[in-house]
Design a protein around this motif. Structure first.
Motif, mmCIF file in Angstrom:
data_model
loop_
_atom_site.group_PDB
_atom_site.id
_atom_site.type_symbol
_atom_site.label_atom_id
_atom_site.label_comp_id
_atom_site.label_asym_id
_atom_site.label_seq_id
_atom_site.Cartn_x
_atom_site.Cartn_y
_atom_site.Cartn_z
ATOM 1 N N ALA A 300 4.964 -54.274 -10.579
ATOM 2 C CA ALA A 300 5.835 -53.580 -11.523
ATOM 3 C C ALA A 300 6.500 -52.376 -10.860
ATOM 4 N N GLU A 309 13.510 -54.661 -12.926
ATOM 5 C CA GLU A 309 12.611 -54.554 -14.079
ATOM 6 C C GLU A 309 12.831 -55.671 -15.085
ATOM 7 N N GLU A 310 14.102 -55.981 -15.395
ATOM 8 C CA GLU A 310 14.382 -57.023 -16.387
ATOM 9 C C GLU A 310 13.862 -58.382 -15.931
ATOM 10 N N TYR A 312 11.423 -58.910 -13.833
ATOM 11 C CA TYR A 312 9.966 -58.820 -13.855
ATOM 12 C C TYR A 312 9.439 -59.048 -15.274
ATOM 13 N N GLN A 313 10.066 -58.397 -16.257
ATOM 14 C CA GLN A 313 9.653 -58.562 -17.646
ATOM 15 C C GLN A 313 9.856 -60.005 -18.110
ATOM 16 N N CYS A 316 7.089 -62.188 -16.618
ATOM 17 C CA CYS A 316 5.819 -61.921 -17.297
ATOM 18 C C CYS A 316 5.794 -62.547 -18.689
ATOM 19 N N LYS A 317 6.897 -62.423 -19.400
ATOM 20 C CA LYS A 317 6.986 -62.993 -20.746
ATOM 21 C C LYS A 317 6.870 -64.507 -20.693
ATOM 22 N N ASP A 323 4.673 -58.750 -22.526
ATOM 23 C CA ASP A 323 5.553 -57.902 -21.743
ATOM 24 C C ASP A 323 4.897 -57.580 -20.407
ATOM 25 N N GLY A 324 5.673 -56.941 -19.531
ATOM 26 C CA GLY A 324 5.236 -56.673 -18.159
ATOM 27 C C GLY A 324 3.834 -56.111 -18.061
#
Length: 326
Positions: A300, A309-310, A312-313, A316-317, A323-324
């Motif tokens: 992260a 970040e987007e 990565y999220q 993860c989702k 969420d992350g």
């Protein structure tokens, strides 16, 4: 696997994991070698199907440590490189991974102390009978292609003699690093001595050494007569070296590498090590990016550092339905 007219990602310790291999393939590498893994280590692993990642993992027994990770996407181009000093042990290790890779390669060129002290890597160069034993044992018992990678010996004649003996074992190809064991990376690769091997053999020879930009690929082909070329540091610094139209911007390649690390759940230490190597070639670890990289404690953190970040999220989702995570 056909080894003629191929662009090859070299095996590189700690960095030649799944994300870099897939990145190199995306940019035009035909064959991608994994980092060397010692036979003792792979024999302590269980083969597991990782449904979350969509990967095949070889996990050290009693731990969550992944020694080798691959996926169907690279099945026809990934080469498992093994460190070994024993034919029976080498076969047992190869049989564990053979159905998940395109070929098995035996490392006979690594000059590092951990390899040499174990009788592996370049220590094998002075043991032609053992080389013959290992390679013939693998060839006779595997349907998967077998190759090996060597360094130059003290004299060109010695190298050619060993290469001819290796060819007689029935290996599919031979990779030759154009340096001798005492040579350092700053010492020029001896392409002329690779040419001696190429002219002496009928099997494909993969030329390796001092390929730092796309134009070097044609240069080493012309100098050695080899049709296949292996790239190490040049591909680590910028994996798009394989693109005939020219390298992509280094920043873009870094971000794409990180995205693959996120997607394939790459080991954090390996990810940071590879990014460090990229940074050190173009910049300095004492600059803000390098300092932030060294301080990063999670994927992260790296996603935030490189503006992912987007993505990565999203991963993860998709993977965990949450969420992350950190």
């Amino acid at each position: 696997m056909d080894y003629h007219n191929k662009l090859v990602l070299a095996p590189m310790v700690r960095v030649g994991t799944l994300p870099l291999r897939l990145l190199a393939a995306q940019y035009g590498a035909d064959i991608t070698y994994g980092e060397e893994i010692i036979d003792h280590r792979i024999l302590k692993c269980d083969r597991t199907l990782n449904e979350l990642n969509g990967t095949t993992d070889f996990v050290e027994k009693g731990t969550e440590v992944v020694a080798f990770r691959t996926c169907d996407q690279e099945r026809n181009q990934v080469v498992f490189q093994m460190g070994t000093s024993d034919a029976v042990r080498a076969l047992s290790a190869a049989q564990l991974v053979a159905k998940d890779v395109a070929a098995i390669d035996v490392n006979m060129g690594c000059p590092k102390a951990f390899s040499v002290q174990g009788g592996m890597g370049s220590a094998l160069l002075s043991k032609p009978d053992l080389i013959h034993d290992i390679l013939t044992t693998l060839r006779r018992n595997l349907s998967t292609p077998v190759t090996c990678k060597i360094r130059l010996l003290k004299s060109p004649n010695d190298t050619v003699e060993l290469a001819r003996r290796i060819e007689k074992t029935g290996v599919s190809a031979l990779a030759v690093h154009g340096r001798k064991v005492p040579d350092r990376p700053r010492d020029p690769a001896k392409w002329n001595e690779i040419a001696d091997v190429v002219s002496a053999l009928s099997i494909p020879v993969i030329a390796n050494g001092d390929v730092f930009e796309y134009n070097d690929i044609q240069r080493i082909k012309s100098a050695t007569g080899a049709t296949s070329v292996m790239v190490a540091r040049g591909a680590l610094w910028n994996a798009s070296i394989f693109l005939p139209e020219g390298e992509l911007p280094y920043e873009e390649v870094k971000r794409e590498y990180l995205r693959k690390c996120i997607l394939w759940d790459n080991d954090l230490k390996s990810t940071k090590q590879t990014l460090r190597e990229m940074i050190m070639h173009y910049s300095c670890l004492e600059f803000p990016e390098g300092k932030a990289l060294n301080k990063s404690e999670s994927m992260a953190d790296l996603a935030e550092l490189y503006g992912q970040e987007e993505y990565y999220q999203f991963v993860c989702k998709t993977r965990f339905g949450v969420d992350g995570y950190r």
